[in-house]
Design a protein around this motif. Structure first.
Motif, short mmCIF file in Angstrom:
data_model
loop_
_atom_site.label_atom_id
_atom_site.label_comp_id
_atom_site.label_asym_id
_atom_site.label_seq_id
_atom_site.Cartn_x
_atom_site.Cartn_y
_atom_site.Cartn_z
N CYS A 515 48.62 58.34 4.34
CA CYS A 515 48.80 56.89 4.40
C CYS A 515 48.62 56.37 5.83
N PHE A 516 49.04 57.16 6.80
CA PHE A 516 48.79 56.78 8.19
C PHE A 516 47.29 56.68 8.46
N ILE A 517 46.54 57.66 7.95
CA ILE A 517 45.09 57.64 8.14
C ILE A 517 44.49 56.39 7.50
N VAL A 518 44.90 56.12 6.27
CA VAL A 518 44.37 54.95 5.55
C VAL A 518 44.73 53.66 6.28
N ASN A 519 45.94 53.58 6.77
CA ASN A 519 46.38 52.39 7.49
C ASN A 519 45.58 52.19 8.77
N GLU A 520 45.22 53.32 9.42
CA GLU A 520 44.46 53.23 10.67
C GLU A 520 43.04 52.76 10.42
N ILE A 521 42.44 53.12 9.27
CA ILE A 521 41.02 52.82 9.05
C ILE A 521 40.82 51.86 7.90
N ASN A 522 41.87 51.13 7.54
CA ASN A 522 41.82 50.27 6.35
C ASN A 522 40.68 49.25 6.42
N GLY A 523 40.46 48.71 7.61
CA GLY A 523 39.42 47.70 7.73
C GLY A 523 38.02 48.25 7.64
N HIS A 524 37.88 49.55 7.52
CA HIS A 524 36.55 50.17 7.51
C HIS A 524 36.24 50.81 6.17
N LEU A 525 36.84 50.31 5.07
CA LEU A 525 36.63 50.91 3.76
C LEU A 525 36.04 49.91 2.76
N PRO A 526 35.00 49.19 3.13
CA PRO A 526 34.49 48.18 2.21
C PRO A 526 33.84 48.76 0.97
N THR A 527 33.36 50.00 1.02
CA THR A 527 32.66 50.57 -0.13
C THR A 527 33.56 51.47 -0.98
N PHE A 528 34.84 51.55 -0.61
CA PHE A 528 35.82 52.21 -1.46
C PHE A 528 35.61 53.71 -1.65
N PRO A 529 34.97 54.45 -0.74
CA PRO A 529 34.74 55.88 -1.01
C PRO A 529 36.00 56.71 -0.89
N PHE A 530 36.95 56.23 -0.10
CA PHE A 530 38.12 57.05 0.19
C PHE A 530 39.02 57.21 -1.03
N PHE A 531 39.14 56.14 -1.84
CA PHE A 531 40.07 56.16 -2.95
C PHE A 531 39.48 56.72 -4.22
N HIS A 532 38.18 56.69 -4.34
CA HIS A 532 37.56 57.08 -5.60
C HIS A 532 37.90 58.51 -6.01
N PRO A 533 37.81 59.52 -5.10
CA PRO A 533 38.19 60.89 -5.50
C PRO A 533 39.65 60.98 -5.94
N LEU A 534 40.53 60.24 -5.26
CA LEU A 534 41.94 60.28 -5.63
C LEU A 534 42.16 59.70 -7.03
N LEU A 535 41.51 58.57 -7.32
CA LEU A 535 41.66 57.96 -8.63
C LEU A 535 41.09 58.86 -9.72
N THR A 536 40.00 59.54 -9.41
CA THR A 536 39.41 60.47 -10.37
C THR A 536 40.37 61.62 -10.67
N GLN A 537 41.04 62.13 -9.61
CA GLN A 537 42.02 63.21 -9.81
C GLN A 537 43.16 62.74 -10.70
N VAL A 538 43.66 61.51 -10.46
CA VAL A 538 44.77 61.00 -11.27
C VAL A 538 44.36 60.84 -12.73
N LYS A 539 43.15 60.34 -12.96
CA LYS A 539 42.69 60.15 -14.33
C LYS A 539 42.52 61.47 -15.07
N SER A 540 42.15 62.52 -14.33
CA SER A 540 41.86 63.80 -14.99
C SER A 540 43.12 64.60 -15.28
N CYS A 541 44.27 64.21 -14.74
CA CYS A 541 45.53 64.91 -15.01
C CYS A 541 46.09 64.45 -16.34
#
Length: 905
Positions: A515-541
């Motif tokens: 979360c610290f990493i995300v907070n530090e680079i939040n303004g640089h995630l316009p294409t949403f690549p950081f969260f997509h793998p996490l959401l995919t993991q949650v859906k597959s559980c």
């Protein structure tokens, strides 16, 4: 002239006569020395040679004319004298005057031998010019042999010298030791005067090596005899090693030198600990006691050994690869005896500070020297190393200290520690961040105590103590903030691995850092690549598993950090109106969303859940079709964030009421899927209970009663207790009290009598909460049907503690519980039968880039598809005319990429 006549005549000569006759008489005296039959004759001739004729030889003549011909015999003679003592000492007693006299004579001869050798050293040092080593070659070797024998004998019979049979000759033995002390001091001063050039001969270099190694052997003997001599010997050894660095570095016994230094450091450190404990037990008035003065001397030696070791490593680190594992163990052994380690002694502050400065502070300097060494990194990051329980925390703190020292080291050190091993032929080496999470996980007992460490001073506030979790988290985040981008793929894999392992606090630590990493680079995630793998993991559980629990925690925290724009993008790409996206939304706290995003999500979930329940009812409420609990879980997230008066709250209440009516107690007891539904219903009902009518409450209590009467899962009982506690806020009308209140009293009475400590504790909390706010006080008295239950409730409300644990017993209990938890976690990891995906294989940086770009492209295309199909709004808008041509261009680009470089098969 006979030998006797020669000796009688020579002793009468003046200095001038000796100077004139030295060339002719000295060879005869040497022959006489070798031909002597008795010890007294040997020493008599030897003293004549060294006292009367040696001063008349030039420096260049000493070795060839005297030392090489006399000193080897002196060394052999001393050995024989020592053998005689060892052979006769067993019969020494006050009654046996013959042996007593014999031993005294031998010891007197031995003292005289040492005096002669000291005289030789003084004579060599009297020359203004520094001696060449080849001009005195026999002298150091003879002295070292004599010293080693003397100190070994004194060390072996130390107790007897002062209180045993050897006390009868103790005065001579002490004299022998003092003379040996003086002789060694003289030898070291002599060797200091000698200097070798880079062109020195092989024999000269070999002699220097012999001196160093011989004194090293002596060091291990004199460590318990004399502190000053021990320290001075080490100073000389290190000084000689550094002085002749390039000449001797490849031939020094580096492993033995550092091993002895480590042994001496640990010995002095443990002596300090023992003295400190004795002093602390004696009371506060010890500032001028003999024990305290000895403690100060011992800490001074401890500091000396630590600093000497650091200095030696600094000079010869290129030759210490085989010693790095020992250095690692040394670091752990010393740090384990200081707070916050659980096995550290409790010492008064002054003693603790002195010991800290002597042993702990130098460990930082030691680590700074070792950090660039690959063998040290391999030892610390070894994935198969087995650490003892008392060194787990020091190992974790070592890894944290390594991170803290990166700014003062070049980029190569960062790569060495952070990248891990790459090739099969490499010594296995974990990446630092992965090793740190694994080490933190193993510090389970320390985390549960919890141990405390000094925090970081911030904004002028006083420095306070923090938990291990806090300490590691702050240090990790500080290092991540300055981490070069090329290290992030490995860091993310380490974070994901930590999230997916079974220890919850380790997963929480990884979540904090992520979360610290995300907070530090939040303004640089316009294409949403950081969260997509996490959401995919949650859906597959599928189902409940610890991985899903940890992933959902991470997801909830990250959503709080997203900008409103990113949150809306999340809603667009994972619309909650679609069934397959509900596993994502059921784990997100809706209050974290912006107003627009939250309204959209709430409406979609209410609509989908209502449709699901309606379809189930239309199908006849068949158990086989009750598989949409994920929709109810999502509805629970909605209910937790809205007021019952809100529109979506009212809709949720309608859905919940319909489900309660359909609940059949007999079926609940049999079918696990209905038990899951019941648990969710109870959780939602606890929130909306004020809006329930009495019949609905009665129906809920009947279902709960049916479950409590049977053996049911703990999580269902906990949900039931939350519901029962919430009923304290409800006033039951008089005409319904006879149906509701007795059932409520029975349920509380049964659950308060539960033998499971978990259920019993939650039952006490729920009952206390109910009793605090209810208007139906008769329920309270009727629930306490037994005296035992009444006593437990009274003790709980009055916060009475029946048995107070001692610090030692609590620590022992925590250790036993830790072993149980570790076994449980090991079983979880070994038997991962849940559908949660196991850890992804390690990808190279190139594979990581391919994966990231493809996920970004896929997410963008799916968002475009949603826009074209009109799912984003209630009034579909036709796409602009140019969209088709742009899609064709993208299709051409995709074809070109696919055919330009076909994948390897």
């Amino acid at each position: 002239m006979s030998q006797t006549t020669l000796l009688e005549e020579v002793v009468q000569w003046s200095k001038d006569t000796c100077r004139l006759e030295v060339k002719s008489v000295l060879p005869k005296l040497i022959i006489s020395f070798h031909g002597s039959q008795f010890w007294e004759e040997h020493i008599h001739v030897l003293k004549i040679i060294t006292d009367m004729f040696l001063p008349h030889l030039s420096l260049s003549e000493l070795e060839d004319e005297c030392f090489s011909k006399v000193l080897p015999k002196v060394g052999n003679m001393f050995n024989k004298l020592m053998e005689e003592i060892n052979n006769q000492v067993g019969g020494l007693s006050i009654q046996n005057t013959e042996i007593h006299s014999f031993l005294r004579n031998i010891l007197q001869v031995m003292v005289q031998v040492l005096e002669v050798l000291s005289g030789c050293v003084r004579h060599v040092c009297s020359f203004e010019e520094a001696p060449a080593l080849d001009s005195i070659r026999s002298l150091p070797s003879c002295i070292l042999k004599v010293l080693r024998n003397t100190f070994q004998f004194h060390h072996g019979h130390l107790g007897e010298v002062y209180c045993g049979r050897l006390s009868l000759v103790g005065d001579l033995l002490q004299g022998l030791f003092k003379e040996a002390y003086s002789l060694q001091k003289g030898l070291m001063e002599l060797m200091d005067r000698i200097s070798l050039e880079n062109t020195a001969s092989e024999d000269d270099v070999a002699d220097v090596i012999t001196v160093i190694h011989s004194l090293l052997d002596i060091c291990s003997v004199i460590s318990n005899l004399d502190i000053a001599l021990h320290a001075n010997t080490w100073k000389f050894i290190i000084k000689q090693c550094v002085k002749y660095g390039s000449l001797v570095e490849e031939r020094l016994r580096h492993g033995d030198i550092t091993s002895c230094l480590c042994d001496d450091l640990l010995a002095s450190f443990h002596s300090c600990l023992e003295l400190a404990e004795q002093i602390s037990q004696a009371g506060p008035q010890v500032a001028h006691s003999p024990e305290y003065k000895l403690f100060q001397k011992t800490t001074k030696m401890c500091r000396f050994f630590a600093n000497t070791l650091v200095h030696y490593i600094k000079e010869f680190k290129a030759f210490l690869s085989k010693s790095c594992r020992r250095f690692h163990q040394l670091y752990l052994q010393i740090v384990s005896k200081f707070p916050p380690s659980l096995c550290s002694p409790v010492l008064p502050s002054p003693l603790s500070e002195e010991l800290n400065g002597a042993a702990l502070v130098p460990m930082d300097a030691l680590l700074s020297q070792l950090l660039p060494l690959r063998p040290f990194a391999e030892s610390v990051l070894n994935p198969s190393q087995q650490l003892s329980p008392e060194t787990e925390l020091p190992h974790c703190l070592l890894l944290v200290s390594v991170m803290g020292q990166f700014p003062s080291h070049p980029e190569e050190a960062l790569q060495l520690w952070c990248d891990g091993s790459h090739f099969p032929e490499d010594t296995p080496r974990l990446p630092l961040f992965r090793a740190l999470f694994q080490s933190f996980r193993r510090c389970c007992t320390e985390r549960r105590v919890p141990v405390l460490l000094p925090g970081v001073m911030m904004k002028g506030q006083a420095q306070g103590n923090v938990t291990l979790h806090h300490h590691v988290c702050v240090m990790l985040c500080a290092r991540v903030a300055s981490l070069p981008p090329e290290h992030f793929p490995l860091l993310e894999r380490s974070l994901l691995e930590a999230v997916l392992q079974p220890d919850t606090q380790t997963a929480l630590l990884a979540t904090d850092v992520w979360c610290f990493i995300v907070n530090e680079i939040n303004g640089h995630l316009p294409t949403f690549p950081f969260f997509h793998p996490l959401l995919t993991q949650v859906k597959s559980c599928g189902g409940e598993c610890y991985q899903l629990s940890h992933l959902s925690l991470l997801l909830r925290r990250m959503v709080f950090l997203m900008t409103p724009g990113h949150q809306m993008e999340l809603v667009e790409r994972f619309p909650p109106s679609q069934d397959d996206n509900l596993p994502v939304w059921c784990h997100i706290l809706l209050r974290a969303l912006s107003h627009d995003a939250r309204q959209r999500v709430e409406a979609d979930i209410i609509t989908l859940t209502n449709t699901t329940v309606t379809n189930w009812q239309k199908a006849g409420c068949k158990l086989g079709q009750l598989d949409k609990n994920i929709a109810l879980l999502s509805l629970l997230m909605v209910v937790r964030g809205v007021s019952p008066e809100a529109e979506c709250g009212s809709s949720a209440l309608t859905i919940i009421s319909q489900l309660w009516v359909a609940m059949c107690p007999s079926q609940v007891k049999i079918h696990p899927s209905i038990q899951c539904t019941l648990k969710l219903l109870l959780s939602m009902s606890a929130i909306l209970v004020k809006s329930f009518d009495p019949q609905l409450i009665c129906q809920a209590l009947v279902c709960v009663g049916a479950m409590v009467s049977e053996k049911c899962p703990d999580d269902l009982l906990l949900a039931a207790l939350d519901f029962l506690a919430s009923l304290g806020k409800v006033f039951i009308p008089h005409d319904s009290q006879s149906q509701v209140l007795p059932r409520l009293s029975d349920l509380f009475g049964t659950l308060l009598a539960e033998r499971s400590w978990l259920i019993n504790q939650h039952a006490l909390e729920a009952f206390a909460h109910f009793a605090e706010v209810t208007n139906h006080e008769e329920v309270i008295s009727q629930s306490l049907s037994s005296e035992d239950t009444k006593n437990k409730v009274v003790n709980f409300l009055s916060k009475t503690i029946n048995a107070q644990e001692t610090v030692e017993s609590r620590l022992e209990r925590l250790r036993l519980e830790t072993s149980v938890l570790e076994r449980h976690n090991t079983i979880l990891e070994a038997n991962e039968e849940t559908p949660c995906p196991k850890r992804a294989r390690q990808e190279t940086s190139v594979e990581e880039e391919y994966r990231r770009y493809l996920q970004t492209a896929e997410s963008a295309l799916r968002a475009l598809q949603t826009l074209v199909e009109g799912r984003a709004s209630s009034t579909p808008v036709p796409p602009p005319h140019w969209v088709t041509s742009r899609l064709q261009e993208l299709q051409t680009l995709i074809t070109h990429i696919s055919t330009a470089n076909p994948p390897n098969r």
